[in-house]
Scaffold this motif. Sequence first.
Motif, PDB file in Angstrom:
ATOM      1  N   ALA A   1       0.831  -1.199   0.000  1.00 40.35           N
ATOM      2  CA  ALA A   1       0.000   0.000   0.000  1.00 40.35           C
ATOM      3  C   ALA A   1       0.869   1.254   0.000  1.00 40.35           C
ATOM      4  CB  ALA A   1      -0.926  -0.002   1.217  1.00 40.35           C
ATOM      5  N   PHE A   2       1.894   1.266   0.860  1.00 39.71           N
ATOM      6  CA  PHE A   2       2.744   2.464   0.900  1.00 39.71           C
ATOM      7  C   PHE A   2       3.482   2.637  -0.411  1.00 39.71           C
ATOM      8  CE2 PHE A   2       3.247   0.643   5.293  1.00 39.71           C
ATOM      9  CZ  PHE A   2       2.108   1.260   5.739  1.00 39.71           C
ATOM     10  N   LEU A   3       4.008   1.537  -0.937  1.00 34.48           N
ATOM     11  CA  LEU A   3       4.841   1.643  -2.139  1.00 34.48           C
ATOM     12  C   LEU A   3       4.016   2.104  -3.332  1.00 34.48           C
ATOM     13  CD1 LEU A   3       7.151  -1.469  -1.811  1.00 34.48           C
ATOM     14  CD2 LEU A   3       7.709   0.912  -1.404  1.00 34.48           C
ATOM     15  N   ALA A   4       2.816   1.517  -3.510  1.00 34.91           N
ATOM     16  CA  ALA A   4       2.022   1.843  -4.700  1.00 34.91           C
ATOM     17  C   ALA A   4       1.611   3.308  -4.692  1.00 34.91           C
ATOM     18  CB  ALA A   4       0.793   0.946  -4.761  1.00 34.91           C
ATOM     19  N   THR A   5       1.013   3.746  -3.569  1.00 37.08           N
ATOM     20  CA  THR A   5       0.543   5.122  -3.534  1.00 37.08           C
ATOM     21  C   THR A   5       1.702   6.094  -3.644  1.00 37.08           C
ATOM     22  OG1 THR A   5      -1.210   4.363  -2.112  1.00 37.08           O
ATOM     23  CG2 THR A   5      -0.877   6.716  -2.240  1.00 37.08           C
ATOM     24  N   SER A   6       2.776   5.801  -2.921  1.00 39.16           N
ATOM     25  CA  SER A   6       3.897   6.733  -2.944  1.00 39.16           C
ATOM     26  C   SER A   6       4.495   6.835  -4.343  1.00 39.16           C
ATOM     27  CB  SER A   6       4.979   6.297  -1.962  1.00 39.16           C
ATOM     28  OG  SER A   6       4.418   5.988  -0.728  1.00 39.16           O
ATOM     29  N   SER A   7       4.600   5.704  -5.063  1.00 40.15           N
ATOM     30  CA  SER A   7       5.159   5.770  -6.424  1.00 40.15           C
ATOM     31  C   SER A   7       4.310   6.681  -7.293  1.00 40.15           C
ATOM     32  CB  SER A   7       5.193   4.397  -7.093  1.00 40.15           C
ATOM     33  OG  SER A   7       5.727   3.445  -6.266  1.00 40.15           O
ATOM     34  N   GLY A   8       2.976   6.507  -7.207  1.00 37.10           N
ATOM     35  CA  GLY A   8       2.091   7.317  -8.036  1.00 37.10           C
ATOM     36  C   GLY A   8       2.239   8.794  -7.730  1.00 37.10           C
ATOM     37  N   LEU A   9       2.290   9.109  -6.436  1.00 39.15           N
ATOM     38  CA  LEU A   9       2.441  10.510  -6.050  1.00 39.15           C
ATOM     39  C   LEU A   9       3.752  11.068  -6.562  1.00 39.15           C
ATOM     40  CD1 LEU A   9       1.112  10.094  -2.437  1.00 39.15           C
ATOM     41  CD2 LEU A   9       0.094  11.517  -4.187  1.00 39.15           C
ATOM     42  N   LEU A  10       4.784  10.247  -6.478  1.00 42.69           N
ATOM     43  CA  LEU A  10       6.098  10.727  -6.894  1.00 42.69           C
ATOM     44  C   LEU A  10       6.142  10.970  -8.403  1.00 42.69           C
ATOM     45  CD1 LEU A  10       8.786  11.525  -5.892  1.00 42.69           C
ATOM     46  CD2 LEU A  10       9.568   9.182  -6.065  1.00 42.69           C
ATOM     47  N   VAL A  11       5.460  10.113  -9.182  1.00 45.99           N
ATOM     48  CA  VAL A  11       5.419  10.358 -10.633  1.00 45.99           C
ATOM     49  C   VAL A  11       4.742  11.700 -10.916  1.00 45.99           C
ATOM     50  CG1 VAL A  11       4.368   9.613 -12.790  1.00 45.99           C
ATOM     51  CG2 VAL A  11       5.503   7.967 -11.355  1.00 45.99           C
ATOM     52  N   SER A  12       3.674  11.994 -10.152  1.00 48.67           N
ATOM     53  CA  SER A  12       2.985  13.267 -10.375  1.00 48.67           C
ATOM     54  C   SER A  12       3.874  14.449 -10.030  1.00 48.67           C
ATOM     55  CB  SER A  12       1.718  13.340  -9.533  1.00 48.67           C
ATOM     56  OG  SER A  12       0.802  12.426 -10.016  1.00 48.67           O
ATOM     57  N   ILE A  13       4.544  14.368  -8.877  1.00 49.50           N
ATOM     58  CA  ILE A  13       5.437  15.469  -8.493  1.00 49.50           C
ATOM     59  C   ILE A  13       6.514  15.632  -9.552  1.00 49.50           C
ATOM     60  CG2 ILE A  13       7.106  16.291  -6.800  1.00 49.50           C
ATOM     61  CD1 ILE A  13       5.663  14.746  -4.681  1.00 49.50           C
ATOM     62  N   ALA A  14       7.130  14.505  -9.943  1.00 48.80           N
ATOM     63  CA  ALA A  14       8.240  14.563 -10.888  1.00 48.80           C
ATOM     64  C   ALA A  14       7.763  15.087 -12.235  1.00 48.80           C
ATOM     65  CB  ALA A  14       8.868  13.178 -11.031  1.00 48.80           C
ATOM     66  N   GLY A  15       6.549  14.636 -12.672  1.00 54.10           N
ATOM     67  CA  GLY A  15       6.035  15.107 -13.955  1.00 54.10           C
ATOM     68  C   GLY A  15       5.817  16.609 -13.946  1.00 54.10           C
ATOM     69  N   ALA A  16       5.217  17.117 -12.847  1.00 53.25           N
ATOM     70  CA  ALA A  16       4.939  18.551 -12.778  1.00 53.25           C
ATOM     71  C   ALA A  16       6.240  19.351 -12.707  1.00 53.25           C
ATOM     72  CB  ALA A  16       4.055  18.847 -11.568  1.00 53.25           C
ATOM     73  N   LEU A  17       7.150  18.932 -11.838  1.00 56.76           N
ATOM     74  CA  LEU A  17       8.408  19.679 -11.695  1.00 56.76           C
ATOM     75  C   LEU A  17       9.235  19.605 -12.973  1.00 56.76           C
ATOM     76  CD1 LEU A  17       9.700  18.791  -8.097  1.00 56.76           C
ATOM     77  CD2 LEU A  17       8.892  20.988  -8.919  1.00 56.76           C
ATOM     78  N   ALA A  18       9.307  18.417 -13.575  1.00 58.16           N
ATOM     79  CA  ALA A  18      10.199  18.239 -14.724  1.00 58.16           C
ATOM     80  C   ALA A  18       9.746  19.069 -15.913  1.00 58.16           C
ATOM     81  CB  ALA A  18      10.277  16.768 -15.114  1.00 58.16           C
ATOM     82  N   THR A  19       8.408  19.132 -16.140  1.00 61.47           N
ATOM     83  CA  THR A  19       7.977  19.838 -17.348  1.00 61.47           C
ATOM     84  C   THR A  19       7.762  21.321 -17.100  1.00 61.47           C
ATOM     85  OG1 THR A  19       5.737  19.157 -16.838  1.00 61.47           O
ATOM     86  CG2 THR A  19       6.915  17.865 -18.475  1.00 61.47           C
ATOM     87  N   ASP A  20       7.533  21.736 -15.845  1.00 59.96           N
ATOM     88  CA  ASP A  20       7.215  23.141 -15.615  1.00 59.96           C
ATOM     89  C   ASP A  20       8.345  23.931 -14.978  1.00 59.96           C
ATOM     90  OD1 ASP A  20       4.742  23.047 -16.737  1.00 59.96           O
ATOM     91  OD2 ASP A  20       3.856  22.200 -14.939  1.00 59.96           O
ATOM     92  N   VAL A  21       9.252  23.259 -14.287  1.00 59.73           N
ATOM     93  CA  VAL A  21      10.367  23.988 -13.684  1.00 59.73           C
ATOM     94  C   VAL A  21      11.636  23.688 -14.461  1.00 59.73           C
ATOM     95  CG1 VAL A  21      11.700  24.372 -11.594  1.00 59.73           C
ATOM     96  CG2 VAL A  21       9.266  23.886 -11.433  1.00 59.73           C
ATOM     97  N   LEU A  22      11.844  22.404 -14.751  1.00 57.83           N
ATOM     98  CA  LEU A  22      13.022  22.024 -15.539  1.00 57.83           C
ATOM     99  C   LEU A  22      12.615  21.994 -17.008  1.00 57.83           C
ATOM    100  CD1 LEU A  22      14.127  19.254 -13.050  1.00 57.83           C
ATOM    101  CD2 LEU A  22      14.997  21.574 -13.204  1.00 57.83           C
TER     102      LEU A  22
END
Lengths: 581, 123
Positions: A408-429
């Motif tokens: 449960a921790f791994l699945a949800t955390s991975s999904g959240l991290l993809v969202s954070i990374a997607g937003a930061l990577a395309t909008d800040v980097l």
Amino acid sequence: MTGSVSAALTAGALIVAAVATVAVGVYGGRRARTTSDFLVASRIVGPRWNAAAISGEYLSAASFLGVAGLVAKYGTDALWYPIGFTAGFLGLLLFVAAPLRRSGAYTVPDFTDFRLGSARLRTVTMLFVVVICVLYLVPQYQGAGLTLNILLGLPVWIGPVAVAAIIIANVVGGGMRSITFVQAFQYWLKLTAIGVPAIALLALFVADRPSLGGPLPPTVGQQTTVAVKTDVVVQVDAPTGVTITGTLDGRSVHDAPIPSAGEHTLGAGTALTLAPGAATPVVAGAPSTGTEWIGSSGGLGGDHPLYQLLAIIVATFLGAMGLPHVQVRFYTNPDGRAARRTALAVIALLSLFYVFPTLMGVFARLYVPQLLITGTADAAVLLMPRAAIAGPAGQLLAALVAVGAIAAFLATSSGLLVSIAGALATDVLRGRVRDFRTAALIGGVLPLPLALAASTLELSRNVGLVFAVAASTLCPLLVLGIWWRGLTAAGAICGLVAGGAVSGTAAALTLAGGIGADLLGGWPAALAGYPAVVSVPLAFVTMIVASRLTRGAIPPGTARIFARMHLPERLGMSVERVPGG
Amino acid sequence: MTSGRPPRERVVLAHRRGARIVRTRVEVQEQTEVGDALVRGLVRAQLGLALRLAAVVMCAIVSIPVGGSLFPALAASSMFGIRVNWLLLAVLVYPLLYGVGRLYVRLAEQGERDFIRVVDEEP
């Protein structure tokens, strides 16, 4: 039969689960090359895989551990959390799924850019995406710390660090391509991990049919000692058989009985011993007798139970629409029709899953009532199999449950991290694969200090607050953006800031320790703990009023954008957006 | 109805590329006034459908706690050995959510098919 054998079994199972997660991720991500692979799995995920992946991602620690804990503690009214967590997807299906997919966007900030063409709004949305995801990662990390602490006696900081390390490795390795497989696999893992023990306990329950709704508090079957780790106020209905060593109502006592029924304060470091058959004291504010527990409308601690219920319904029904890690999965569907079918399948999968945490919560009251003393009922699912079923069977089930919790921790955390990374990577980097990886590293580390510092609420309640923030920010933005042509960028920013400020302040106050329950008849505490009733309408109204005031700024291409979002793909209007394009 | 002749079907080897097909499609795609009106109609229909179904679900769900507080005896009674309030909240709510979702998918897709038919229909 000893504790060390059982701990070794659990530790082995956890390591297997972690290794399997990484292995499935590596397998799924072996062909991930392009940014589109990393962000939206190249939009080729069919409804079945996608629905399992969304459910696997969505069923977090709050669902796996938290729901059972709340049901054990508060009874009927706690059932609104799983209902809301499921109904949120109905809202998503009705108002968001197909048009959002047809917009062709690849992240939520990209959707706002597509709809309103404002760079400033895009940045503001990106900030909210990151804040919501980081807030949501905090309870996941805390749950991991709690699980490893309870099962293996490890220090509380190890769980968060281990989960962070595993998900960063997975997301850096293959992005969305990789975690789609991981999460679909984890849905079925979680279902098994809670379903098998729940059915075993159900068999036990049917065999001896103990009473649940009786006029007495739950009782323990054998002599039980409970260590109190932080000061707690308990409601004692029947003091017979309860002895205390430590601090009782501010006095130091040794092996003393509780003098009278009523509320008593136990100091940190106190040991409370229950003789066989003794009635369990219950943390103050929770229903204590079976009759109260099984009846409706007692609320979830604190005053104003009906207000609480209403706020939970508003926050969870609308919150799922505003969760970036859920939305990002809808972009991986091939078309709008598949997006609708995915949302429908998710409702079915969640309905199936929530049967079991509910059952576990009911049984927790019978088999591990001592958890109700300290209020750490989140541990119920983890401890129950061993407490209720003797011998190796119980140990095996306990190891299985531990595996589900870690999944449960791994699945949800991975999904959240993809969202954070997607937003930061395309909008800040600059949106390259290397940027995505850098962003994943930053996003995974960011919540660690918060998880270690924040006070621990019940996991479900903690997640409920994040839902309230999502329902007051991204939900109005998407719903109005999809259905109302009059929305302007300025209006959207005003609404986001208003809803975010109110719900965020409330969440911060509650996480920092809460407001005194006695202040002004309990209303400030209720509003801070359950802000959605105020903040959601506020965000909608602000967005509409501010858009009307700036109506000259409605983008000229709005009609064409609406045609793209709402027309079936067959008419050839849709255009897939790509980062940097 | 199983006996008797099967219903008549028209067999078309290729869609006749009539002028009318191109015109309506292009009107939608090029966002002419007529095309925009058609899109507005579709959006309004889909939103109306979603709002109506959401209203049905909210009424059903809100009636549970309200009904429970108006008729406590009903909520406290049992069916199949389970209290009615638990039966409703832990079991029966979920089929309701799924059923409404399914109905929505069917009607929304129906609406889209109708729209395409209007756009592509021959004169």
